[in-house]
Design a protein around this motif. Structure first.
Motif, PDB file in Angstrom:
ATOM      1  N   UNK A 105       0.848  -1.181   0.000  1.00 38.42           N
ATOM      2  CA  UNK A 105       0.000   0.000   0.000  1.00 38.42           C
ATOM      3  C   UNK A 105       0.890   1.239   0.000  1.00 38.42           C
ATOM      4  N   UNK A 106       0.319   2.410   0.094  1.00 36.30           N
ATOM      5  CA  UNK A 106       1.102   3.627  -0.075  1.00 36.30           C
ATOM      6  C   UNK A 106       2.197   3.770   0.983  1.00 36.30           C
ATOM      7  N   UNK A 107       1.858   3.526   2.240  1.00 30.49           N
ATOM      8  CA  UNK A 107       2.827   3.728   3.315  1.00 30.49           C
ATOM      9  C   UNK A 107       3.106   2.481   4.127  1.00 30.49           C
ATOM     10  N   UNK A 108       2.495   1.362   3.774  1.00 32.54           N
ATOM     11  CA  UNK A 108       2.707   0.145   4.545  1.00 32.54           C
ATOM     12  C   UNK A 108       2.489  -1.079   3.675  1.00 32.54           C
ATOM     13  N   UNK A 109       2.571  -2.238   4.319  1.00 26.37           N
ATOM     14  CA  UNK A 109       2.484  -3.516   3.608  1.00 26.37           C
ATOM     15  C   UNK A 109       1.619  -4.466   4.413  1.00 26.37           C
ATOM     16  N   UNK A 110       0.614  -5.057   3.765  1.00 27.59           N
ATOM     17  CA  UNK A 110      -0.192  -6.101   4.400  1.00 27.59           C
ATOM     18  C   UNK A 110       0.369  -7.460   3.987  1.00 27.59           C
ATOM     19  N   UNK A 111       0.732  -8.261   4.979  1.00 28.30           N
ATOM     20  CA  UNK A 111       1.161  -9.639   4.735  1.00 28.30           C
ATOM     21  C   UNK A 111       0.063 -10.567   5.242  1.00 28.30           C
ATOM     22  N   UNK A 112      -0.487 -11.357   4.333  1.00 30.51           N
ATOM     23  CA  UNK A 112      -1.445 -12.374   4.732  1.00 30.51           C
ATOM     24  C   UNK A 112      -0.695 -13.649   5.064  1.00 30.51           C
ATOM     25  N   UNK A 113      -0.704 -14.048   6.320  1.00 30.59           N
ATOM     26  CA  UNK A 113       0.012 -15.239   6.764  1.00 30.59           C
ATOM     27  C   UNK A 113      -0.986 -16.325   7.135  1.00 30.59           C
ATOM     28  N   UNK A 114      -0.497 -17.536   7.305  1.00 29.68           N
ATOM     29  CA  UNK A 114      -1.395 -18.617   7.694  1.00 29.68           C
ATOM     30  C   UNK A 114      -2.064 -18.335   9.035  1.00 29.68           C
ATOM     31  N   UNK A 115      -1.412 -17.527   9.880  1.00 28.66           N
ATOM     32  CA  UNK A 115      -2.006 -17.200  11.174  1.00 28.66           C
ATOM     33  C   UNK A 115      -2.918 -15.995  11.159  1.00 28.66           C
ATOM     34  N   UNK A 116      -2.850 -15.182  10.102  1.00 32.49           N
ATOM     35  CA  UNK A 116      -3.670 -13.991  10.030  1.00 32.49           C
ATOM     36  C   UNK A 116      -2.955 -12.871   9.298  1.00 32.49           C
ATOM     37  N   UNK A 117      -3.317 -11.638   9.596  1.00 34.37           N
ATOM     38  CA  UNK A 117      -2.763 -10.479   8.908  1.00 34.37           C
ATOM     39  C   UNK A 117      -1.675  -9.823   9.747  1.00 34.37           C
ATOM     40  N   UNK A 118      -0.593  -9.402   9.068  1.00 31.74           N
ATOM     41  CA  UNK A 118       0.480  -8.640   9.700  1.00 31.74           C
ATOM     42  C   UNK A 118       0.660  -7.365   8.897  1.00 31.74           C
ATOM     43  N   UNK A 119       0.606  -6.228   9.571  1.00 36.75           N
ATOM     44  CA  UNK A 119       0.749  -4.932   8.908  1.00 36.75           C
ATOM     45  C   UNK A 119       2.111  -4.343   9.255  1.00 36.75           C
ATOM     46  N   UNK A 120       2.939  -4.102   8.224  1.00 38.51           N
ATOM     47  CA  UNK A 120       4.256  -3.487   8.391  1.00 38.51           C
ATOM     48  C   UNK A 120       4.183  -2.023   7.985  1.00 38.51           C
ATOM     49  N   UNK A 121       4.948  -1.172   8.680  1.00 34.97           N
ATOM     50  CA  UNK A 121       5.084   0.199   8.218  1.00 34.97           C
ATOM     51  C   UNK A 121       6.266   0.312   7.268  1.00 34.97           C
ATOM     52  N   UNK A 122       6.593   1.519   6.822  1.00 35.80           N
ATOM     53  CA  UNK A 122       7.617   1.695   5.790  1.00 35.80           C
ATOM     54  C   UNK A 122       9.017   1.343   6.265  1.00 35.80           C
ATOM     55  N   UNK A 123       9.241   1.288   7.564  1.00 34.00           N
ATOM     56  CA  UNK A 123      10.562   0.915   8.091  1.00 34.00           C
ATOM     57  C   UNK A 123      10.651  -0.551   8.481  1.00 34.00           C
ATOM     58  N   UNK A 124       9.571  -1.308   8.251  1.00 31.77           N
ATOM     59  CA  UNK A 124       9.588  -2.738   8.517  1.00 31.77           C
ATOM     60  C   UNK A 124       9.142  -3.141   9.902  1.00 31.77           C
TER      61      UNK A 124
END
Length: 430
Positions: A105-124
């Protein structure tokens, strides 16, 4: 030289000229931008199942399962996700769990994992986690809502069962933990796509297999009501949307599969016996299908309005991931090869990446050194390719050549000079 000899020479030159003019351009340089590696120091078998490309960044996730005392403990799904600049400089790497899909996404990243969703910001840094009830297999984001599917399978005393749910979460820059709605399904869902209705496919997802045959396609309303169900009896390996309708690819066994077109009311408009389907790609009115049959990889193209087969291409190994670019159709193939080395069984990733003319089904370029291609993402002329190991590759597609270009002018004259010296090298990276 006599008249016949001169005529023969002229004929040969004309033949060569026509042949060269009809030949696609070869690679204009090494298209590999950089080769990345994740999960350094992890001893277990790794695979890059999810990749993504954003405006100025490349993302990749390395997945693995823990092994203890020689036994695979499959309940511990682990992995890392990393971000790179497009020149190969690493920005960050962080533990994410076993990732099945990445959405920049514009400022972050959605990772869909087997356990659920993890949202990362621009610095990880991880700024949010949202668990799911079972194992998350797929999700899509549309108009401020994330639609997802999770499920699982169980085998107890020889009896097989599966179930799961389709759900909706509100997205406003963050994911809300409470769902807008959820609908329980009697078989494990593995694919979700949005058309005139929400289409949900169930079965063993691509990359997994079992001895149990099951699979259905569900039509769900956008407020979470079940509209209809079609029992297919084979795993739904992929679902795509064409003109608001669902295109479905199934697979089971060694090479059995089907291709279906289903409208929003659940009417089957097309039901074609095919091969074991791994991936579908809809581009305009064309459908591209990858999979395998009789031990070979197969890629086919169909005209969806007429349902006619346009071409069929066979490749070594299973044809798995696909992506479309302006340069052509990217197709990844491969297999896992197990070898005993001393007292240790090692798994090797073997396969290739192909650039294919989508109109004719001809191979334009090949990289046979990638290993098993598990995931592909394209943005503009850049592609990132994940493999069945800890490695991923980033390519500049503009350097792979294209079917529309022809060899002519000074280059053509140079080729005429080089032909007697041993022929033309074809620029395939090995």
């Amino acid at each position: 030289m006599g008249v016949r000899g001169k005529l023969f020479t002229v004929g040969v030159i004309l033949f060569i000229m026509v042949s060269l003019l009809a030949t696609p351009a070869i690679s204009k340089g090494n298209p590999l931008v950089f080769k990345g590696s994740l999960c350094q120091g992890v001893a277990y078998q790794k695979s890059v199942e999810a990749v993504a490309v954003a405006r100025d960044k490349v993302y990749a996730s390395c997945d693995y399962r823990m092994v203890m005392e020689g036994k695979l403990i499959s309940v511990y799904y682990l992995g890392d996700t990393a971000a790179y600049f497009r020149n190969g400089s690493k920005l960050w790497e962080n533990a994410s769990g076993y990732v099945v899909k990445l959405l920049p996404l514009q400022n972050n990243l959605i990772a869909g994992t087997l356990g659920g969703f993890v949202l990362f910001n621009s610095s990880g840094s991880i700024v949010e986690t949202v668990p799911v009830k079972n194992k998350l297999y797929d999700f899509v984001l549309s108009n401020g809502t994330v639609y997802g599917v999770d499920g699982d399978v169980w085998v107890e005393n020889g009896s097989f069962s599966s179930s799961g749910e389709v759900f909706a979460l509100r997205w406003n820059g963050r994911l809300e933990n409470s769902s807008l709605w959820s609908l329980r399904l009697p078989s494990m869902p593995d694919r979700i796509r949005l058309g005139r209705v929400v289409y949900v496919g169930s079965g063993m997802p691509s990359g997994y297999s079992s001895s149990y045959a099951f699979g259905s396609l569900y039509g769900v309303s956008y407020n979470g009501s079940l509209l209809w169900r079609i029992n297919l009896g084979q795993w739904v390996r992929d679902v795509e949307v064409w003109r608001g309708m669902a295109v479905v690819g199934t697979g089971y066994g060694k090479d059995s599969g089907r291709i279906l077109l289903v409208d929003s009311r659940g009417h089957v408009l097309w039901n074609l016996s095919a091969y074991f389907v791994e991936d579908l790609l809809v581009s305009g009115d064309r459908l591209f299908v990858s999979g395998f049959s009789d031990g070979k990889g197969v890629v086919t193209a169909y005209d969806l309005p007429s349902r006619k087969l346009l071409w069929r291409l066979e490749l070594p190994y299973r044809a798995k991931a696909m992506a479309m670019s302006k340069e052509g159709l990217l197709v990844g193939t491969g297999k896992f090869e197990s070898r005993h080395e001393g007292n240790v069984t090692k798994v090797y990733s073997e396969g290739s990446l192909y650039l294919i003319d989508p109109g004719k089904g001809k191979v334009l370029w090949e990289d046979d050194g990638t290993g098993y291609v598990r995931s592909i993402a394209v943005k503009g002329s850049m592609a990132v390719v994940g493999t069945g190991s800890q490695y991923f590759y980033v390519y500049d597609l503009s350097k792979m050549g294209s079917a529309g270009k022809r060899i002519c002018g000074p280059a053509f004259l140079l080729l005429l000079v080089l032909i007697p010296l041993g022929g033309v090298l074809h620029g395939r990276r090995t």
